[in-house]
Design an enzyme around this catalytic site. Sequence first.
Site, PDB file in Angstrom:
ATOM      1  N   ASP A  72      17.201 -28.023   0.872  1.00  0.00           N
ATOM      2  CA  ASP A  72      16.997 -27.254  -0.363  1.00  0.00           C
ATOM      3  C   ASP A  72      15.662 -27.557  -1.046  1.00  0.00           C
ATOM      4  O   ASP A  72      15.540 -27.491  -2.270  1.00  0.00           O
ATOM      5  CB  ASP A  72      18.149 -27.501  -1.359  1.00  0.00           C
ATOM      6  CG  ASP A  72      19.486 -27.162  -0.756  1.00  0.00           C
ATOM      7  OD1 ASP A  72      19.555 -26.214   0.036  1.00  0.00           O
ATOM      8  OD2 ASP A  72      20.477 -27.868  -1.076  1.00  0.00           O
ATOM      9  N   LYS A 122      12.282 -24.336   1.444  1.00  0.00           N
ATOM     10  CA  LYS A 122      11.747 -23.874   2.740  1.00  0.00           C
ATOM     11  C   LYS A 122      11.709 -22.347   2.808  1.00  0.00           C
ATOM     12  O   LYS A 122      10.752 -21.764   3.293  1.00  0.00           O
ATOM     13  CB  LYS A 122      12.620 -24.407   3.899  1.00  0.00           C
ATOM     14  CG  LYS A 122      12.645 -25.920   3.987  1.00  0.00           C
ATOM     15  CD  LYS A 122      13.598 -26.397   5.061  1.00  0.00           C
ATOM     16  CE  LYS A 122      15.053 -26.143   4.754  1.00  0.00           C
ATOM     17  NZ  LYS A 122      15.615 -26.887   3.626  1.00  0.00           N
ATOM     18  N   GLY A 129      21.024 -22.427   3.333  1.00  0.00           N
ATOM     19  CA  GLY A 129      20.959 -21.390   2.302  1.00  0.00           C
ATOM     20  C   GLY A 129      19.532 -21.334   1.814  1.00  0.00           C
ATOM     21  O   GLY A 129      19.074 -22.259   1.140  1.00  0.00           O
ATOM     22  N   HIS A 130      18.808 -20.294   2.200  1.00  0.00           N
ATOM     23  CA  HIS A 130      17.392 -20.184   1.842  1.00  0.00           C
ATOM     24  C   HIS A 130      17.217 -19.026   0.863  1.00  0.00           C
ATOM     25  O   HIS A 130      17.521 -17.889   1.188  1.00  0.00           O
ATOM     26  CB  HIS A 130      16.540 -19.985   3.109  1.00  0.00           C
ATOM     27  CG  HIS A 130      16.627 -21.138   4.065  1.00  0.00           C
ATOM     28  ND1 HIS A 130      16.002 -21.163   5.280  1.00  0.00           N
ATOM     29  CD2 HIS A 130      17.270 -22.330   3.971  1.00  0.00           C
ATOM     30  CE1 HIS A 130      16.257 -22.311   5.884  1.00  0.00           C
ATOM     31  NE2 HIS A 130      17.033 -23.024   5.113  1.00  0.00           N
ATOM     32  N   GLN A 183      18.110 -27.353   6.788  1.00  0.00           N
ATOM     33  CA  GLN A 183      18.498 -28.676   6.290  1.00  0.00           C
ATOM     34  C   GLN A 183      17.229 -29.485   5.966  1.00  0.00           C
ATOM     35  O   GLN A 183      16.195 -28.905   5.707  1.00  0.00           O
ATOM     36  CB  GLN A 183      19.387 -29.432   7.294  1.00  0.00           C
ATOM     37  CG  GLN A 183      20.791 -28.859   7.456  1.00  0.00           C
ATOM     38  CD  GLN A 183      20.848 -27.590   8.271  1.00  0.00           C
ATOM     39  OE1 GLN A 183      20.447 -27.539   9.422  1.00  0.00           O
ATOM     40  NE2 GLN A 183      21.360 -26.520   7.688  1.00  0.00           N
TER      41      GLN A 183
HETATM   42  P1  GDP Z   1      15.774 -24.151   1.031  1.00  0.00           P
HETATM   43  O1  GDP Z   1      17.163 -24.362   1.525  1.00  0.00           O
HETATM   44  O2  GDP Z   1      14.858 -25.266   1.371  1.00  0.00           O
HETATM   45  O3  GDP Z   1      15.215 -22.812   1.413  1.00  0.00           O
HETATM   46  O4  GDP Z   1      15.868 -24.165  -0.570  1.00  0.00           O
HETATM   47  P2  GDP Z   1      16.962 -23.368  -1.449  1.00  0.00           P
HETATM   48  O5  GDP Z   1      16.592 -21.933  -1.458  1.00  0.00           O
HETATM   49  O6  GDP Z   1      18.339 -23.744  -1.045  1.00  0.00           O
HETATM   50  O7  GDP Z   1      16.735 -24.060  -2.854  1.00  0.00           O
HETATM   51  C1  GDP Z   1      15.520 -24.013  -3.528  1.00  0.00           C
HETATM   52  C2  GDP Z   1      15.742 -23.300  -4.864  1.00  0.00           C
HETATM   53  O8  GDP Z   1      14.610 -23.521  -5.693  1.00  0.00           O
HETATM   54  C3  GDP Z   1      15.888 -21.799  -4.742  1.00  0.00           C
HETATM   55  O9  GDP Z   1      16.750 -21.333  -5.734  1.00  0.00           O
HETATM   56  C4  GDP Z   1      14.461 -21.291  -4.973  1.00  0.00           C
HETATM   57  O10 GDP Z   1      14.424 -19.961  -5.517  1.00  0.00           O
HETATM   58  C5  GDP Z   1      13.972 -22.285  -6.008  1.00  0.00           C
HETATM   59  N1  GDP Z   1      12.541 -22.566  -5.982  1.00  0.00           N
HETATM   60  C6  GDP Z   1      11.714 -22.641  -4.913  1.00  0.00           C
HETATM   61  N2  GDP Z   1      10.474 -23.019  -5.306  1.00  0.00           N
HETATM   62  C7  GDP Z   1      10.532 -23.187  -6.640  1.00  0.00           C
HETATM   63  C8  GDP Z   1       9.574 -23.599  -7.629  1.00  0.00           C
HETATM   64  O11 GDP Z   1       8.441 -23.909  -7.345  1.00  0.00           O
HETATM   65  N3  GDP Z   1      10.033 -23.661  -8.937  1.00  0.00           N
HETATM   66  C9  GDP Z   1      11.304 -23.359  -9.282  1.00  0.00           C
HETATM   67  N4  GDP Z   1      11.648 -23.452 -10.572  1.00  0.00           N
HETATM   68  N5  GDP Z   1      12.217 -22.960  -8.371  1.00  0.00           N
HETATM   69  C10 GDP Z   1      11.840 -22.893  -7.078  1.00  0.00           C
HETATM   70  P1  IMO Z   2      19.190 -25.849   3.731  1.00  0.00           P
HETATM   71  O1  IMO Z   2      18.641 -25.241   4.985  1.00  0.00           O
HETATM   72  C1  IMO Z   2      21.369 -29.071   1.789  1.00  0.00           C
HETATM   73  C2  IMO Z   2      24.545 -31.012   4.097  1.00  0.00           C
HETATM   74  C3  IMO Z   2      25.974 -30.824   3.601  1.00  0.00           C
HETATM   75  C4  IMO Z   2      26.579 -32.153   4.035  1.00  0.00           C
HETATM   76  C5  IMO Z   2      25.882 -32.426   5.365  1.00  0.00           C
HETATM   77  C6  IMO Z   2      26.716 -32.020   6.585  1.00  0.00           C
HETATM   78  O2  IMO Z   2      19.608 -24.850   2.730  1.00  0.00           O
HETATM   79  O3  IMO Z   2      18.268 -26.874   3.192  1.00  0.00           O
HETATM   80  P2  IMO Z   2      27.294 -29.669   7.678  1.00  0.00           P
HETATM   81  O4  IMO Z   2      28.020 -28.479   7.115  1.00  0.00           O
HETATM   82  O5  IMO Z   2      25.910 -29.373   8.118  1.00  0.00           O
HETATM   83  O6  IMO Z   2      28.081 -30.383   8.724  1.00  0.00           O
HETATM   84  O7  IMO Z   2      27.202 -30.705   6.445  1.00  0.00           O
HETATM   85  O8  IMO Z   2      24.686 -31.670   5.351  1.00  0.00           O
HETATM   86  N1  IMO Z   2      23.797 -29.753   4.335  1.00  0.00           N
HETATM   87  C7  IMO Z   2      22.829 -29.302   3.535  1.00  0.00           C
HETATM   88  N2  IMO Z   2      22.378 -29.769   2.343  1.00  0.00           N
HETATM   89  N3  IMO Z   2      20.793 -27.995   2.337  1.00  0.00           N
HETATM   90  C8  IMO Z   2      21.207 -27.535   3.541  1.00  0.00           C
HETATM   91  O9  IMO Z   2      20.562 -26.548   4.215  1.00  0.00           O
HETATM   92  C9  IMO Z   2      22.302 -28.165   4.176  1.00  0.00           C
HETATM   93  N4  IMO Z   2      22.977 -27.962   5.324  1.00  0.00           N
HETATM   94  C10 IMO Z   2      23.875 -28.949   5.429  1.00  0.00           C
HETATM   95  O10 IMO Z   2      26.024 -30.646   2.209  1.00  0.00           O
HETATM   96  O11 IMO Z   2      26.168 -33.166   3.140  1.00  0.00           O
HETATM   97 MG    MG Z   3      19.098 -24.391   0.803  1.00  0.00          MG
END
Ligand code: GDP
Ligand code: IMO
Ligand code: MG
Length: 431
Positions: free
Chosen positions: A13, A16, A40-41, A224
């Site tokens: 998270d 990416k 979850g991106h 991840q």
């Molecule tokens: P990922 O799994 O690495 O793709 O990240 P996620 O999408 O799960 O979580 C990142 C969250 O931060 C999302 O809700 C993005 O919209 C948000 N986000 C990304 N870059 C920024 C930033 O520079 N500032 C803020 N406030 N939010 C951001």
């Molecule tokens: P993105 O791509 C954050 C975590 C789960 C748990 C561990 C194992 O959005 O960054 P699993 O279901 O993979 O067997 O769970 O990994 N986890 C993540 N945490 N971002 C993710 O993906 C994750 N994918 C798995 O919360 O701790």
């Molecule tokens: Mg994510």
Amino acid sequence: MNNLVVVGCQWGDEGKGKLVDYLGDKADIIVRFQGGNNAGHTIVTGDKIFKLSLLPSGILRDNKLSIIGNGVVLDPWALKKEIDSLENLGIQISKKNLMIAENVSLILPFHKELDNLREEIAGGKKIGTTGRGIGPAYEDKVGRRSVRLSDLNNPELLRERLERSLSHYNILMKGYGKSECSVYEVEKKLGEISHFISKFSTCVWQELNQEKNKDKTILFEGAQGSLLDVDFGTYPYVTSSNTLAPAASIGSGVSAKEVKNVLGIVKAYSTRVGEGPFPTELINDQVGNHLSSVGHEKGTVTGRDRRCGWFDAALVKQTCILNGVDGIAITKLDVLDGLKELKICIGYNIKNKFYNYLPSSIDLAKKIEPIYEVFKGWNESTVGVTSLERLPKNAISYIKAIEKFVGCPAYIISTSPDRDDIIEVQSPFER
Ligand code: GDP
Ligand code: IMO
Ligand code: MG
């Protein structure tokens, strides 16, 4: 072949999705190479918010080829749901812009059942998985009993594979006192989706290595984070795949020689979803609450609250080395606006011994005491800033400190969720 691997350098998270979407503009092909719909991106473009779990973030851009590589574990029903929801938002998805490796392993309904059952039984010792069947599906893959995409075209082979996989699963179910699953039941379910998913099936390694693709730019989208890597993460509180950059090669069929540039994504602080060690976590703490609420730190997939804490440079340095990171992208700098002081962890005190890395024993990690350097915060808003010159002086000092402790230059700074709110100091593509 010019290419770039984008990986998370913390616990996932890191942002990416936003970065892959941004950089995807300059790429021809975008490849997911590991993980599944545990990812979850989130991508924000103006007033639209897209949440992708399986589809590469390149799918949102016109004239790009998106690929789901063999290293992914693919839940066909989750994929269909994601494609349907994107099509409702006006994104066209066909074999022209999406290919799936024919040798990808499938997540079947009983993998999810087993994942959730194990978590339930583990009680206080659970991993905190996303419940998507990721672990059991990878176990079947290395146990040589997976159903792969190409098996769907061969009913006899499919039955053989299912018999092998279910004979293993049903022994476990019996042991747990739960009802067993029949081959017929799974065959029937697969029969309903087989046509839909098989149309994307491609010999991806051949496609990627074709002469006509030699001049193309490939962007590999990690899922991840490095600290969830099954070998180098905070085991056993990890996911079941290798999340580090070298997995881009084995998870797609592009040779390791060709995978050259690595961009590591880090949040300007730390978060983690699920259980496991988190040395710089801020529990019942005002700053922790600030990061959680201003950063909207709720899991994209499961909606769980993400745990929040200070930036851990010792851990990020470790993951930058393991990934071979050339430069980092620092996201969510804006979330730190208004904090009086900021801390960066530079190592740990464990039983009166200094460590500049996280030892692999969880028992040691429990007694860990982070060692911090303290920095002045800033009051100005950095939301939406797109040039370094417009950042507050203290924000620049904070970025410089991260660069120094982590040992990598900051190529990109992100200042809001929106696609366009980026400071690009240096291009992460081949220089
Ligand atoms: P990922 O799994 O690495 O793709 O990240 P996620 O999408 O799960 O979580 C990142 C969250 O931060 C999302 O809700 C993005 O919209 C948000 N986000 C990304 N870059 C920024 C930033 O520079 N500032 C803020 N406030 N939010 C951001
Ligand atoms: P993105 O791509 C954050 C975590 C789960 C748990 C561990 C194992 O959005 O960054 P699993 O279901 O993979 O067997 O769970 O990994 N986890 C993540 N945490 N971002 C993710 O993906 C994750 N994918 C798995 O919360 O701790
Ligand atoms: Mg994510």
